[in-house]
Design a protein around this motif. Sequence first.
Motif, mmCIF file in Angstrom:
data_model
loop_
_atom_site.group_PDB
_atom_site.id
_atom_site.type_symbol
_atom_site.label_atom_id
_atom_site.label_comp_id
_atom_site.label_asym_id
_atom_site.label_seq_id
_atom_site.Cartn_x
_atom_site.Cartn_y
_atom_site.Cartn_z
ATOM 1 N N ALA A 338 0.839 -1.195 0.000
ATOM 2 C CA ALA A 338 0.000 0.000 0.000
ATOM 3 C C ALA A 338 0.874 1.246 0.000
ATOM 4 C CB ALA A 338 -0.922 0.005 1.210
ATOM 5 N N SER A 339 0.350 2.327 -0.530
ATOM 6 C CA SER A 339 1.052 3.607 -0.526
ATOM 7 C C SER A 339 0.513 4.498 0.586
ATOM 8 C CB SER A 339 0.882 4.312 -1.872
ATOM 9 O OG SER A 339 1.427 5.615 -1.798
ATOM 10 N N GLY A 340 1.409 4.919 1.463
ATOM 11 C CA GLY A 340 1.007 5.860 2.499
ATOM 12 C C GLY A 340 1.012 7.292 2.015
ATOM 13 N N ALA A 341 1.621 7.528 0.869
ATOM 14 C CA ALA A 341 1.656 8.873 0.278
ATOM 15 C C ALA A 341 0.524 9.035 -0.719
ATOM 16 C CB ALA A 341 3.005 9.102 -0.414
ATOM 17 N N GLY A 342 0.101 10.267 -0.914
ATOM 18 C CA GLY A 342 -0.885 10.559 -1.945
ATOM 19 C C GLY A 342 -0.208 10.656 -3.304
ATOM 20 N N HIS A 343 -0.941 10.358 -4.350
ATOM 21 C CA HIS A 343 -0.393 10.403 -5.701
ATOM 22 C C HIS A 343 -1.468 10.872 -6.668
ATOM 23 C CE1 HIS A 343 3.272 8.318 -4.528
ATOM 24 N NE2 HIS A 343 2.526 7.463 -3.868
ATOM 25 N N ASP A 344 -1.039 11.345 -7.841
ATOM 26 C CA ASP A 344 -1.992 11.742 -8.876
ATOM 27 C C ASP A 344 -2.920 10.593 -9.250
ATOM 28 O OD1 ASP A 344 -1.347 14.559 -9.595
ATOM 29 O OD2 ASP A 344 0.620 13.702 -10.022
ATOM 30 N N ALA A 345 -2.437 9.364 -9.104
ATOM 31 C CA ALA A 345 -3.274 8.201 -9.408
ATOM 32 C C ALA A 345 -4.556 8.196 -8.586
ATOM 33 C CB ALA A 345 -2.499 6.907 -9.174
ATOM 34 N N ALA A 346 -4.501 8.734 -7.370
ATOM 35 C CA ALA A 346 -5.696 8.764 -6.521
ATOM 36 C C ALA A 346 -6.792 9.618 -7.146
ATOM 37 C CB ALA A 346 -5.339 9.293 -5.135
ATOM 38 N N VAL A 347 -6.416 10.714 -7.781
ATOM 39 C CA VAL A 347 -7.381 11.580 -8.458
ATOM 40 C C VAL A 347 -7.809 10.967 -9.791
ATOM 41 C CG1 VAL A 347 -7.747 13.852 -9.489
ATOM 42 C CG2 VAL A 347 -6.469 13.644 -7.353
ATOM 43 N N MET A 348 -6.854 10.417 -10.509
ATOM 44 C CA MET A 348 -7.151 9.821 -11.811
ATOM 45 C C MET A 348 -8.103 8.631 -11.688
ATOM 46 S SD MET A 348 -5.748 11.624 -14.173
ATOM 47 C CE MET A 348 -5.623 10.532 -15.607
ATOM 48 N N ALA A 349 -8.176 8.030 -10.513
ATOM 49 C CA ALA A 349 -9.085 6.897 -10.294
ATOM 50 C C ALA A 349 -10.540 7.308 -10.471
ATOM 51 C CB ALA A 349 -8.871 6.304 -8.902
ATOM 52 N N GLY A 350 -10.827 8.594 -10.356
ATOM 53 C CA GLY A 350 -12.178 9.072 -10.615
ATOM 54 C C GLY A 350 -12.500 9.148 -12.090
ATOM 55 N N LEU A 351 -11.469 8.997 -12.934
ATOM 56 C CA LEU A 351 -11.640 9.081 -14.382
ATOM 57 C C LEU A 351 -11.511 7.723 -15.055
ATOM 58 C CD1 LEU A 351 -11.803 10.908 -16.974
ATOM 59 C CD2 LEU A 351 -9.292 11.027 -16.864
ATOM 60 N N THR A 352 -10.597 6.890 -14.555
ATOM 61 C CA THR A 352 -10.299 5.625 -15.219
ATOM 62 C C THR A 352 -9.652 4.661 -14.237
ATOM 63 O OG1 THR A 352 -9.180 4.655 -17.146
ATOM 64 C CG2 THR A 352 -8.007 6.399 -15.981
ATOM 65 N N ASP A 353 -9.425 3.417 -14.652
ATOM 66 C CA ASP A 353 -8.686 2.454 -13.834
ATOM 67 C C ASP A 353 -7.257 2.941 -13.644
ATOM 68 O OD1 ASP A 353 -10.899 0.849 -13.788
ATOM 69 O OD2 ASP A 353 -10.122 -0.653 -15.174
ATOM 70 N N VAL A 354 -6.683 2.679 -12.463
ATOM 71 C CA VAL A 354 -5.317 3.129 -12.195
ATOM 72 C C VAL A 354 -4.460 1.991 -11.662
ATOM 73 C CG1 VAL A 354 -6.061 5.495 -11.714
ATOM 74 C CG2 VAL A 354 -5.789 3.883 -9.814
ATOM 75 N N ALA A 355 -3.163 2.126 -11.893
ATOM 76 C CA ALA A 355 -2.166 1.211 -11.345
ATOM 77 C C ALA A 355 -0.913 2.009 -11.046
ATOM 78 C CB ALA A 355 -1.858 0.078 -12.326
ATOM 79 N N MET A 356 -0.099 1.511 -10.117
ATOM 80 C CA MET A 356 1.153 2.162 -9.772
ATOM 81 C C MET A 356 2.261 1.131 -9.607
ATOM 82 S SD MET A 356 0.393 5.318 -7.164
ATOM 83 C CE MET A 356 2.075 5.910 -7.418
ATOM 84 N N LEU A 357 3.445 1.490 -10.048
ATOM 85 C CA LEU A 357 4.644 0.688 -9.857
ATOM 86 C C LEU A 357 5.614 1.479 -8.991
ATOM 87 C CD1 LEU A 357 6.197 -1.946 -10.821
ATOM 88 C CD2 LEU A 357 7.322 -0.427 -12.480
ATOM 89 N N PHE A 358 5.968 0.919 -7.843
ATOM 90 C CA PHE A 358 6.934 1.560 -6.966
ATOM 91 C C PHE A 358 8.344 1.102 -7.314
ATOM 92 C CE2 PHE A 358 4.316 2.702 -2.911
ATOM 93 C CZ PHE A 358 3.934 3.890 -3.517
ATOM 94 N N VAL A 359 9.299 2.030 -7.183
ATOM 95 C CA VAL A 359 10.717 1.738 -7.384
ATOM 96 C C VAL A 359 11.429 1.948 -6.054
ATOM 97 C CG1 VAL A 359 12.804 2.341 -8.668
ATOM 98 C CG2 VAL A 359 10.559 2.540 -9.773
ATOM 99 N N ARG A 360 12.281 1.003 -5.698
ATOM 100 C CA ARG A 360 13.029 1.053 -4.438
ATOM 101 C C ARG A 360 13.827 2.353 -4.323
ATOM 102 N NH1 ARG A 360 16.891 -3.977 -3.626
ATOM 103 N NH2 ARG A 360 17.368 -3.402 -5.804
ATOM 104 N N CYS A 361 13.815 2.968 -3.147
ATOM 105 C CA CYS A 361 14.648 4.150 -2.910
ATOM 106 C C CYS A 361 15.478 3.932 -1.642
ATOM 107 C CB CYS A 361 13.822 5.428 -2.814
ATOM 108 S SG CYS A 361 12.535 5.454 -1.559
ATOM 109 N N LYS A 362 16.681 4.446 -1.645
ATOM 110 C CA LYS A 362 17.636 4.203 -0.573
ATOM 111 C C LYS A 362 17.136 4.726 0.761
ATOM 112 C CE LYS A 362 22.509 4.784 0.605
ATOM 113 N NZ LYS A 362 23.809 5.375 0.190
#
Length: 396
Positions: A338-362
Amino acid sequence: MLRGCSEEFDRLTRPFASEAMRRAHDHLSWWMREAGMSIRQDNIGNLRGRYEGAAGADSTLILGSHLDSVRDAGKYDGPLGVIVALAAVQRLHDSGSRLPFAVEVVGFADEEGLRYGTTYLGSRALAGVFDVADLERADANGVTMAGAIREFGGNPQRIGDDRWSGGELLGYCEVHIEQGPVLEARGLPVGVVSAITGQSRYHLTFTGEAAHAGTTPMDHRKDALVAASVLVQAVEAYAAGQEGLVATVGQLTVQPGAANVVPGKVTLSLDVRHPDDAQRRIAAEHLLDVAAQIGKHRGIAVSTRPVGDNGAVACSTRLTTTLEQAIEDLGNTSIKLASGAGHDAAVMAGLTDVAMLFVRCKGGISHNPAESVSEDDVAVAIDVLSKFLELLAAAN
């Protein structure tokens, strides 16, 4: 190059509709053209590059993330998603490939809310949920949002035209640094987001009475900063005792701000997040009530202004399953988180299906100049997104 697109010389700060954003657009526009894309900037200031599909294609997949930043930011939060999307399109262009759908890469104008204190301006415009009342907001220099949009080349009276009108959408996919420690702890370069946590934001003002620091007895003071400080401690203590809840006071302004004056006014931000919307709202209401009680006890007036309320969003099963398959087809282990941060995908979900890919950060570090990703992990993300496009093409 994007790292140098900042309004401050010695640190990365790229606000909405700024000269720094204009320079970022110039760089990205060149890269988009090199990838065979047509380019336009909409009224809110989103940069949109389109790679047309094969003959007869009548649907579109949107890729992207945001180009703005917080103050003193890291260079990967947001732009990484745009660059990875561009790299995947570049591969298509270099191989002369066309998909059975178009791909539109969007660099969103504002997600962080640094300049005007309200988030997701770019994605809200594209999703058709922009609040025109925000146009009257003014920044620290008194420039209204409407004025900033005009200066940046948009028409604030035509933000409604930015709403998606390009036909059928297959969905929206956003690549983003994780901004957390899970992938690093698991030794994995990427992961698939299952859901995006809900978020409530408020501005609170504590109004006491400014007074001489040397002549005003302690028991006669109405110190707004002391009252605000009690709330800051209460926020930390309450959130620490509630599973899944995080709450933050990240901004605090003291007036008049003189060493020899008892603070008469304090404004602060309150950010409340929880994966369960009902629990988040209960927590937010509790903390606002605590603020009111602190003010009442100390003779301090407390006012509250809601800034944003974004519900938790579940990512599309169809798209996340395809992302998982792409990861596994490339020989990597796939996990959901799960993402604890907000993202543009959260808003775009009101328009269409959404998906997110996380990339590891140090170290899970983000919103910090120390933000870091490895070239190898970024290469995996590009491979996964390219495979994702291939799998979607096969299914369509």
